[in-house]
Enzyme design. Sequence first.
Site, PDB file in Angstrom:
ATOM      1  CG  HIS A   1      96.827  12.852  -6.361  1.00 46.08           C
ATOM      2  ND1 HIS A   1      96.641  11.797  -7.227  1.00 46.08           N
ATOM      3  CD2 HIS A   1      96.756  12.325  -5.105  1.00 46.08           C
ATOM      4  CE1 HIS A   1      96.444  10.684  -6.536  1.00 46.08           C
ATOM      5  NE2 HIS A   1      96.514  10.975  -5.253  1.00 46.08           N
TER       6      HIS A   1
ATOM      7  CD  GLU B   1      96.662  12.867 -10.599  1.00 44.40           C
ATOM      8  OE1 GLU B   1      96.191  11.877 -10.001  1.00 44.40           O
ATOM      9  OE2 GLU B   1      97.724  13.423 -10.256  1.00 44.40           O
TER      10      GLU B   1
ATOM     11  CB  CYS C   1      99.279   9.027  -5.023  1.00 41.60           C
ATOM     12  SG  CYS C   1      98.581   8.945  -3.344  1.00 41.60           S
TER      13      CYS C   1
END
Length: 243
Positions: A188, A190, A99
Amino acid sequence: MGGKKFGVLLCAEDTDFVKKMYGGYFQVFLKMLAEEGETWDLYRVACGEFPDDDEVESYDGFVISGSSRDAHGNDAWICRLLTLLTRLDSLKIKVLGICFGHQILSRALGGKSGRAITGWDIGIRTVHLSSSCKVLSSLNVPALLSIYEIHRDEVWELPPKAELIAWSEKTGVEMFRYGDHMMGIQGHPEYTKDILLNLIDRLVKLNFILDSETEELKSKVLAREPDREAWRRLCLNFLKGGL
């Protein structure tokens, strides 16, 4: 011989929710990327914590997190981070940008980023992976992958010699590679669903989005699942393998 050594360059402050549920964003990254025998260090670069100059070469790779700050800004820590990334490029040390990390990595390498012309992208986004990218095809990942997104900035112009490897209907540069040692991902990989839902609530409180928008945003997040395992495999292969 010891295991590999990695660092997380944390560009965000831990929210109360993430601290309570996961122990902080560093732990979220460890859950996705860390494997037995490895060393992972945390550097809160947004607070001025950076690896010592004489330590940098001891790392096999770094991960740059997201941030609420602008990658095109000139805060002191952002300028210092740009200098570090330029050095990591010269040393050919692996760097994975997520990001904000994707955008700042592009900037450090000569690209340009700024506010997205189409505004915020919040929710789950289908990303098109390049069929011409041999390293992606070697992983046997699908041509379309879903990922969580929450950003209002984007890469406008890729660095010279960078390769565009993924895009979406919303964002022209969802992923890029630079040589064999640097890669950016706008989304993202994660994030978990509850982290994204909590961040939507935070954006309302900070007046970044309207309260009337949240129901539709959250319903779309709840309706689908991202391809978390495929993204994890892609990130692991980049940091530790031949991608």
